[in-house]
Design a protein around this motif. Structure first.
Motif, PDB file in Angstrom:
ATOM      1  N   TRP A   1      -9.170  12.943  16.386  1.00  0.00           N
ATOM      2  CA  TRP A   1      -9.303  14.060  16.171  1.00  0.00           C
ATOM      3  C   TRP A   1      -8.868  15.334  17.164  1.00  0.00           C
ATOM      4  CZ3 TRP A   1     -15.115  14.149  13.796  1.00  0.00           C
ATOM      5  CH2 TRP A   1     -14.932  13.338  12.557  1.00  0.00           C
ATOM      6  N   ILE A   2      -9.278  15.020  18.537  1.00  0.00           N
ATOM      7  CA  ILE A   2      -8.796  15.874  19.630  1.00  0.00           C
ATOM      8  C   ILE A   2      -7.205  15.864  19.752  1.00  0.00           C
ATOM      9  CG2 ILE A   2      -9.031  16.328  22.000  1.00  0.00           C
ATOM     10  CD1 ILE A   2     -11.462  17.190  20.003  1.00  0.00           C
ATOM     11  N   LEU A   3      -6.692  14.571  19.807  1.00  0.00           N
ATOM     12  CA  LEU A   3      -5.268  14.693  19.967  1.00  0.00           C
ATOM     13  C   LEU A   3      -4.408  15.329  18.910  1.00  0.00           C
ATOM     14  CD1 LEU A   3      -3.306  11.168  20.453  1.00  0.00           C
ATOM     15  CD2 LEU A   3      -2.330  13.321  19.620  1.00  0.00           C
ATOM     16  N   ALA A   4      -5.100  15.443  17.539  1.00  0.00           N
ATOM     17  CA  ALA A   4      -4.553  15.970  16.339  1.00  0.00           C
ATOM     18  C   ALA A   4      -4.629  17.812  16.612  1.00  0.00           C
ATOM     19  CB  ALA A   4      -5.079  15.838  14.992  1.00  0.00           C
ATOM     20  N   GLY A   5      -5.736  18.048  17.277  1.00  0.00           N
ATOM     21  CA  GLY A   5      -5.920  19.378  17.669  1.00  0.00           C
ATOM     22  C   GLY A   5      -4.748  19.958  18.516  1.00  0.00           C
ATOM     23  N   VAL A   6      -4.691  19.256  19.649  1.00  0.00           N
ATOM     24  CA  VAL A   6      -3.755  19.277  20.638  1.00  0.00           C
ATOM     25  C   VAL A   6      -2.346  19.397  20.015  1.00  0.00           C
ATOM     26  CG1 VAL A   6      -2.393  18.256  22.426  1.00  0.00           C
ATOM     27  CG2 VAL A   6      -5.133  18.156  22.732  1.00  0.00           C
ATOM     28  N   CYS A   7      -2.158  18.456  18.964  1.00  0.00           N
ATOM     29  CA  CYS A   7      -0.617  18.541  18.599  1.00  0.00           C
ATOM     30  C   CYS A   7      -0.533  19.570  17.699  1.00  0.00           C
ATOM     31  CB  CYS A   7      -0.610  17.060  17.679  1.00  0.00           C
ATOM     32  SG  CYS A   7       0.859  16.910  16.580  1.00  0.00           S
ATOM     33  N   ALA A   8      -1.234  20.044  16.996  1.00  0.00           N
ATOM     34  CA  ALA A   8      -1.459  21.077  15.811  1.00  0.00           C
ATOM     35  C   ALA A   8      -0.859  22.163  16.506  1.00  0.00           C
ATOM     36  CB  ALA A   8      -2.752  21.288  15.189  1.00  0.00           C
ATOM     37  N   ILE A   9      -1.544  22.672  17.987  1.00  0.00           N
ATOM     38  CA  ILE A   9      -1.589  23.582  18.710  1.00  0.00           C
ATOM     39  C   ILE A   9      -0.087  23.926  19.223  1.00  0.00           C
ATOM     40  CG2 ILE A   9      -2.188  24.989  20.850  1.00  0.00           C
ATOM     41  CD1 ILE A   9      -5.211  24.137  20.157  1.00  0.00           C
TER      42      ILE A   9
END
Ligand code: DDH
Length: 287
Positions: free
Chosen positions: A104-112
């Protein structure tokens, strides 16, 4: 038949980059959602996973992914985030070695990063916890409130006034949904690109109460197509907050630098990293 040696898969930085690339590819491919991207709702998932942190008790935070369970998934603030979690299920199925908490955190980083935002460093090491670790309701901010509430909530996580304002710039992204929070509309005209537009619009537009049956929110007088929450307006009515709104409206580079630092801090609240854990800098796919 003797006690054998279990082979433990130890992922490398390249393995995490593969997960990043998979999420980026799915963001590109699944463009029929909201304003054309799952990016904003992925950022919100990572924020709500992290923002339950309480520095006094060390409970909450992104380590655990307890929003998977009904007690926390059902909190009013988390309405709609099931779409972000479901978006990531095929990624978890393809890379089962990653914990939901790291994913979930990696996905937040990726999205940003994929939405043209700053580079956000990532450290892996979060472990999923069970239902007993669910946090109580009420730890995330209530949009109908003001500056005192903002400080109560964010000081509890360990943030200061400057960091509260820098974090709030995430509202350049995405929108409110009547079916989720009850509020309606986007904050900016470019809700799938990370910019400092949120601060610029807070200062440049005349904001008036929207006349409708829904919860109290503001609309821009000129186009009536943008919105601000009462908590967003607190950033300009409170002097200590407003000095940072002024700075970030004038200087997008400064906003990017401070946003990167404060988002990294948010995503790592309460995570017990091993001392040897190295920071990973993911390569964006769109540059
Ligand atoms: Fe937020 N946010 N947020 N927010 N947020 C909503 C949407 C999004 C508050 C309330 C709401 C942060 C801070 C606050 C994002 C990121 C971040 C919605 C609309 C409400 C309400 C939900 C819906 O109807 O779908 C309040 C209150 C605060 C505060 O008090 C400061 C922070 C710190 C972040 C962050 O990411 C660092 C994003 C992205 C969205 C758009 C989601 C979407 O689906 O689009």
């Amino acid at each position: 038949g003797s006690a054998g040696v279990t082979k433990v898969f130890t992922p490398t930085q390249e393995d995490y980059q593969k997960v990043y690339n998979e999420i980026a590819a799915r963001l590109e491919e699944k463009d029929d959602y909201d304003d054309g991207s799952y990016g904003p709702v992925l950022v919100r998932l990572a924020w709500h996973a992290s923002g339950t942190y309480d520095k006094e008790t060390g409970t909450g935070g992104s380590n655990g992914a307890t929003m998977r369970f009904a007690p926390e998934g059902g909190h009013g603030a988390n309405a709609g985030l099931v779409s972000a979690r479901d978006f990531l299920e095929p990624v978890k199925a393809k890379y089962p070695w990653i914990s939901y908490s790291d994913l979930w955190i990696l996905a937040g980083v990726c999205a940003i990063q994929e939405m043209q935002g700053p580079i956000i460093s990532f450290r892996p090491g979060r472990a999923d916890k069970d239902i007993a670790a669910c946090t109580p309701d009420g730890r995330l901010p209530d949009a109908s409130q003001g500056n005192k509430h903002l400080r109560d909530i964010f000081y509890r996580m360990g943030f200061n006034d400057q960091e509260i304002v820098a974090l709030s710039g995430a509202h350049a992204l995405g929108r409110c949904h009547t079916t989720r929070s009850g509020f309606e509309g986007p904050w900016t005209f470019s809700p799938t690109v990370v910019t400092n537009e949120y601060y610029k619009l807070l200062l440049s537009e005349t904001w008036q109460w929207k006349k409708w049956n829904g919860p109290k929110q503001l609309e821009d007088k000129k186009t009536k197509s943008l919105m601000m929450l009462p908590t967003d307006m607190a950033l300009v009515s409170d002097k200590s907050f407003k000095q940072y709104v002024d700075k970030y409206a004038k200087d997008e580079e400064l906003f990017f630098k401070d946003f990167s630092a404060v988002v990294t801090k948010l995503f790592e609240l309460g995570v017990p990293f091993a001392e040897t854990t190295e920071k990973i800098i993911f390569k964006p796919t769109n540059v």
